[in-house]
Design an enzyme around this catalytic site. Structure first.
Site, PDB file in Angstrom:
ATOM      1  N   HIS A   1      -7.562  -5.126  -0.661  1.00  0.00           N
ATOM      2  CA  HIS A   1      -6.350  -4.323  -0.558  1.00  0.00           C
ATOM      3  C   HIS A   1      -5.257  -4.965   0.296  1.00  0.00           C
ATOM      4  O   HIS A   1      -4.181  -4.394   0.417  1.00  0.00           O
ATOM      5  CB  HIS A   1      -6.699  -2.942   0.009  1.00  0.00           C
ATOM      6  CG  HIS A   1      -5.600  -1.943  -0.100  1.00  0.00           C
ATOM      7  ND1 HIS A   1      -5.096  -1.516  -1.313  1.00  0.00           N
ATOM      8  CD2 HIS A   1      -4.890  -1.277   0.864  1.00  0.00           C
ATOM      9  CE1 HIS A   1      -4.128  -0.633  -1.110  1.00  0.00           C
ATOM     10  NE2 HIS A   1      -3.981  -0.462   0.206  1.00  0.00           N
TER      11      HIS A   1
ATOM     12  N   ASP B   1     -10.166  -3.697  -5.405  1.00  0.00           N
ATOM     13  CA  ASP B   1      -9.363  -3.001  -4.397  1.00  0.00           C
ATOM     14  C   ASP B   1      -9.930  -1.604  -4.199  1.00  0.00           C
ATOM     15  O   ASP B   1      -9.871  -0.765  -5.098  1.00  0.00           O
ATOM     16  CB  ASP B   1      -7.907  -2.935  -4.869  1.00  0.00           C
ATOM     17  CG  ASP B   1      -6.959  -2.416  -3.806  1.00  0.00           C
ATOM     18  OD1 ASP B   1      -7.402  -1.664  -2.918  1.00  0.00           O
ATOM     19  OD2 ASP B   1      -5.761  -2.742  -3.864  1.00  0.00           O
TER      20      ASP B   1
ATOM     21  N   SER C   1       0.828  -1.201   0.000  1.00  0.00           N
ATOM     22  CA  SER C   1       0.000   0.000   0.000  1.00  0.00           C
ATOM     23  C   SER C   1       0.871   1.263   0.000  1.00  0.00           C
ATOM     24  O   SER C   1       1.756   1.411  -0.843  1.00  0.00           O
ATOM     25  CB  SER C   1      -0.951  -0.036   1.200  1.00  0.00           C
ATOM     26  OG  SER C   1      -1.920   0.968   1.134  1.00  0.00           O
TER      27      SER C   1
END
Length: 281
Positions: free
Chosen positions: A256, A228, A104
């Site tokens: 995610h 996502d 991320s």
């Protein structure tokens, strides 16, 4: 078994609760957790990654076992502060030919580390990255969120952190048919101190890393997940377009946090695309 590094008071290893495990002489993988989690978020992929690699785990500022007395709100108001920490860890442990795996927002932190310490970083793996979370009408960029969306998200975080975690964590995790994963991520979010969460959230959602990515000469593997909510297809593909040397792989995974929800697919994709030592594009 996890082996803690030397715990010299004030050292980077002590400050970030660094642990080293896996093959002592293997190529180095440095795993960087994302917002709201800590080094334990990698636990499900460790059996595969540690078989032939030396894996370095740590807790970023404000998370897990990070030394709370070392937290500096000014330093951690930007992603550069988090990147500087990682360069310090690499220098202290004298790590070379490192593969950085960033989840991320930590994919953008990894990009900064690769630019700051190119002699130590061999390649980068970006797991569900986004270089900018807000839309940019001036360039027709679709980041998945409007500026108003992000303002509301941050305002809610400020006003009621517990409520915010209960709403946001399941959305981030995805995989609604497996609610236990959302509950696990909610619990992880709640272990982060609210002040640190606010700082990291602002550094995450207010940063535009697109121009910086164009400077990264290190080979990069970009791993994409379906459905996502934070890194939509448009944002991930823009990351690939910005990078000079990028390979895009679509995981057989959704949400995610594929290293949590689909660890086997995630670990297999990382291992399948690691460049041999000494290789640079």
């Amino acid at each position: 078994m996890r082996t803690p590094t030397a715990t010299t008071p004030g050292s980077a290893a002590q400050r970030h609760d660094v642990h080293v495990l896996g093959h002592p002489q293997g190529p180095v993988l440095l795993l960087l957790h994302g917002f709201g989690t800590d080094q334990s978020s990698w636990n499900r992929v460790l059996p595969a990654l540690t078989l032939h690699h030396r894996v370095v785990l740590l807790d970023q500022a404000g998370a897990g076992g990070f030394d709370a007395t070392a937290y500096d709100r000014t330093r951690y108001s930007t992603l550069d502060g988090y990147a500087a920490d990682l360069v310090e860890v690499c220098e202290e442990l004298d790590l070379h030919d490192v593969t950085l795996v960033g989840h991320s927002v930590s994919a953008m932190i990894a990009a900064r580390v690769a630019l700051a310490a190119p002699d130590r970083i061999r390649q980068v793996v970006m797991l569900v990255p986004s270089a900018r979370y807000t839309d940019d009408p001036t360039s027709d960029y679709d980041g998945g969120f409007s500026t108003e969306d992000i303002d509301e998200l941050l305002d809610t975080l400020d006003s009621n952190y517990l409520s915010w975690t209960a709403t946001v964590a399941p959305m981030v995790m995805g995989n609604p048919s497996r609610p236990e994963l959302g509950e696990e991520l909610t619990a992880s979010f709640r272990q982060l101190h609210p002040d640190a969460a606010r700082d990291f959230a602002r550094a995450t959602f207010r940063t535009d890393s697109r121009a910086l990515l164009a400077e990264v000469s290190t080979p990069v593997l970009v791993l994409q997940s379906r459905d996502d909510a934070l890194a939509p297809d448009t944002a991930v593909r823009d990351v690939v377009a910005c990078l000079p040397h990028a390979t895009l792989v679509s995981l057989d995974a959704s949400g995610h946090c594929p290293h949590l929800s689909h660890p086997d697919a995630t670990a297999a994709a990382v291992l399948a695309h690691l460049a041999p030592p000494g290789h640079r594009s």
